[in-house]
Motif scaffolding. Structure first.
Motif, short mmCIF file in Angstrom:
data_model
loop_
_atom_site.label_atom_id
_atom_site.label_comp_id
_atom_site.label_asym_id
_atom_site.label_seq_id
_atom_site.Cartn_x
_atom_site.Cartn_y
_atom_site.Cartn_z
N ARG A 17 -1.52 12.10 -3.96
CA ARG A 17 -0.83 11.51 -5.10
C ARG A 17 -0.20 10.17 -4.74
NH1 ARG A 17 0.01 14.38 -10.14
NH2 ARG A 17 -2.08 15.18 -10.45
N ILE A 18 0.27 10.04 -3.50
CA ILE A 18 0.82 8.75 -3.06
C ILE A 18 -0.28 7.70 -3.08
CG2 ILE A 18 1.91 7.51 -1.15
CD1 ILE A 18 3.21 10.21 -0.36
N THR A 19 -1.44 8.07 -2.55
CA THR A 19 -2.58 7.15 -2.55
C THR A 19 -2.98 6.77 -3.97
OG1 THR A 19 -3.39 8.18 -0.52
CG2 THR A 19 -4.95 6.81 -1.74
N GLU A 20 -3.04 7.76 -4.85
CA GLU A 20 -3.40 7.51 -6.24
C GLU A 20 -2.40 6.55 -6.90
OE1 GLU A 20 -3.88 9.87 -10.50
OE2 GLU A 20 -3.94 11.05 -8.64
N LEU A 21 -1.11 6.77 -6.66
CA LEU A 21 -0.08 5.91 -7.23
C LEU A 21 -0.22 4.48 -6.68
CD1 LEU A 21 2.55 5.39 -8.80
CD2 LEU A 21 3.78 6.12 -6.74
N ARG A 22 -0.37 4.36 -5.39
CA ARG A 22 -0.50 3.04 -4.76
C ARG A 22 -1.70 2.28 -5.32
NH1 ARG A 22 -3.20 1.28 -0.75
NH2 ARG A 22 -3.83 3.29 0.09
N ASN A 23 -2.81 3.00 -5.51
CA ASN A 23 -4.00 2.37 -6.08
C ASN A 23 -3.78 1.97 -7.54
OD1 ASN A 23 -5.45 2.51 -3.69
ND2 ASN A 23 -6.29 4.52 -4.17
N ARG A 24 -3.09 2.79 -8.29
CA ARG A 24 -2.79 2.45 -9.70
C ARG A 24 -1.94 1.20 -9.80
NH1 ARG A 24 -1.21 7.31 -13.72
NH2 ARG A 24 -3.30 8.07 -14.09
N LEU A 25 -1.07 1.01 -8.81
CA LEU A 25 -0.18 -0.15 -8.81
C LEU A 25 -0.84 -1.37 -8.16
CD1 LEU A 25 3.15 1.63 -7.81
CD2 LEU A 25 2.48 0.83 -10.08
N HIS A 26 -2.04 -1.19 -7.65
CA HIS A 26 -2.78 -2.27 -6.99
C HIS A 26 -2.00 -2.83 -5.80
CE1 HIS A 26 -5.46 -2.25 -10.46
NE2 HIS A 26 -4.36 -2.25 -11.22
N LEU A 27 -1.41 -1.94 -5.00
CA LEU A 27 -0.62 -2.36 -3.85
C LEU A 27 -1.30 -1.95 -2.55
CD1 LEU A 27 2.95 -1.21 -5.00
CD2 LEU A 27 2.01 -3.52 -5.04
N SER A 28 -1.16 -2.79 -1.54
CA SER A 28 -1.60 -2.41 -0.21
C SER A 28 -0.58 -1.41 0.34
CB SER A 28 -1.67 -3.63 0.71
OG SER A 28 -0.36 -4.10 0.98
N SER A 40 3.94 0.57 7.10
CA SER A 40 2.59 0.89 6.64
C SER A 40 2.01 2.04 7.48
CB SER A 40 1.68 -0.34 6.69
OG SER A 40 1.62 -0.85 8.00
N GLY A 41 2.40 2.12 8.75
CA GLY A 41 1.94 3.23 9.60
C GLY A 41 2.43 4.57 9.09
N GLN A 42 3.69 4.62 8.67
CA GLN A 42 4.23 5.86 8.11
C GLN A 42 3.48 6.24 6.83
OE1 GLN A 42 8.28 4.27 8.10
NE2 GLN A 42 8.95 6.06 9.27
N MET A 43 3.15 5.23 6.01
CA MET A 43 2.42 5.51 4.77
C MET A 43 1.01 6.01 5.09
SD MET A 43 4.67 5.16 2.57
CE MET A 43 3.55 5.82 1.39
N THR A 44 0.37 5.40 6.07
CA THR A 44 -0.98 5.83 6.47
C THR A 44 -0.97 7.29 6.88
OG1 THR A 44 -1.62 3.60 7.15
CG2 THR A 44 -2.85 5.43 8.11
N ARG A 45 0.01 7.67 7.70
CA ARG A 45 0.10 9.07 8.15
C ARG A 45 0.39 10.02 7.00
NH1 ARG A 45 2.32 6.18 12.28
NH2 ARG A 45 4.48 6.52 11.64
N ALA A 46 1.29 9.61 6.09
CA ALA A 46 1.62 10.47 4.94
C ALA A 46 0.43 10.64 4.02
CB ALA A 46 2.81 9.89 4.17
N GLU A 47 -0.27 9.53 3.72
CA GLU A 47 -1.42 9.60 2.82
C GLU A 47 -2.56 10.42 3.42
OE1 GLU A 47 -2.77 5.87 1.26
OE2 GLU A 47 -0.77 5.29 0.60
N ALA A 48 -2.74 10.31 4.73
CA ALA A 48 -3.84 11.02 5.39
C ALA A 48 -3.49 12.47 5.69
CB ALA A 48 -4.22 10.30 6.69
N GLY A 49 -2.22 12.85 5.50
CA GLY A 49 -1.81 14.21 5.77
C GLY A 49 -1.52 14.47 7.23
N ARG A 50 -1.37 13.41 8.02
CA ARG A 50 -1.06 13.60 9.44
C ARG A 50 0.44 13.80 9.67
NH1 ARG A 50 -4.70 9.15 10.05
NH2 ARG A 50 -2.97 7.87 10.77
N SER A 51 1.24 13.54 8.64
CA SER A 51 2.67 13.87 8.72
C SER A 51 3.10 14.37 7.35
CB SER A 51 3.50 12.65 9.13
OG SER A 51 3.46 11.64 8.15
N ALA A 52 4.10 15.24 7.37
CA ALA A 52 4.57 15.83 6.12
C ALA A 52 5.28 14.78 5.27
CB ALA A 52 5.52 16.98 6.41
#
Length: 195
Positions: A17-28, A40-52
């Motif tokens: 859902r975070i990825t979907e929201l970010r894409n809807r907002l057209h944000l990197s 951005s590293g924290q977001m990458t881990r959260a979006e990929a499910g590597r961190s809660a």
């Protein structure tokens, strides 16, 4: 590897859902993360499910982007809280940054040619930015900040607190060279800005 899922008020939050929201907002990831105080590293881990996804992250996303927490947790319906700037049709961030750049240009009183000369850019490039056909870079926003005293974070992300009297490299350089001014600023900060 299984995705880490966080339980938030009995609802599971995963990064999709975070990825979907970010894409809807057209944000990197970087643009999205900066606004909520993450990397951005924290977001990458959260979006990929590597961190809660923590409750704090969920709440920051919801309050910053005007999103319903229930939607972030997989709920149905529109993601936007009523009255959110994104409710209805979302507008790419580069279009909004272009509108702010146009505002700076119009307020400057310069002709387009003079404005471009001060920024060291071509008029075609300036038009592409103002029309949302090109994304504004941090480097360009900082150049506008130096020349026209408007904050780069306001230009890029709409942070109104950073619009006037920006605290960029030029301000930091000035404070480093002027210990008396730096001392006064430091005192005001310690006093909570009351004086």
């Amino acid at each position: 590897m299984s995705k880490k899922v966080f339980k938030y008020d009995d609802m599971a939050v995963d990064g999709t859902r975070i990825t979907e929201l970010r894409n809807r907002l057209h944000l990197s990831k970087t643009q999205f993360a900066i606004q909520i105080g993450y990397t951005s590293g924290q977001m990458t881990r959260a979006e990929a499910g590597r961190s809660a996804v923590s409750a704090e992250l969920c709440e920051r996303i919801a309050s910053t982007y005007g999103v319903r927490e229930e939607w972030l947790c997989g709920g149905d319906g529109e993601p936007w809280v009523e009255g959110s700037i994104w409710s209805g049709e979302s507008q790419p961030l580069r279009d909004i940054a272009g509108e702010r750049l146009r505002e700076v240009y119009q307020d400057s009183g310069f002709s387009q040619r003079e404005f471009c000369r001060k920024l060291g850019c071509a008029t075609s490039g300036l038009n592409a930015l103002m029309e949302g056909r090109r994304e504004m870079t941090r480097r360009f926003a900082e150049r506008v900040e130096r020349e026209f005293a408007v904050g780069a974070d306001w230009l890029l992300y709409g942070d109104e607190k950073c619009k006037d009297y920006p605290c960029g490299d030029e301000m930091i350089g000035f404070l480093k060279k002027n210990p008396g001014v730096r001392r006064e600023v430091w005192k005001k900060m310690k006093d909570g800005g009351q004086k």
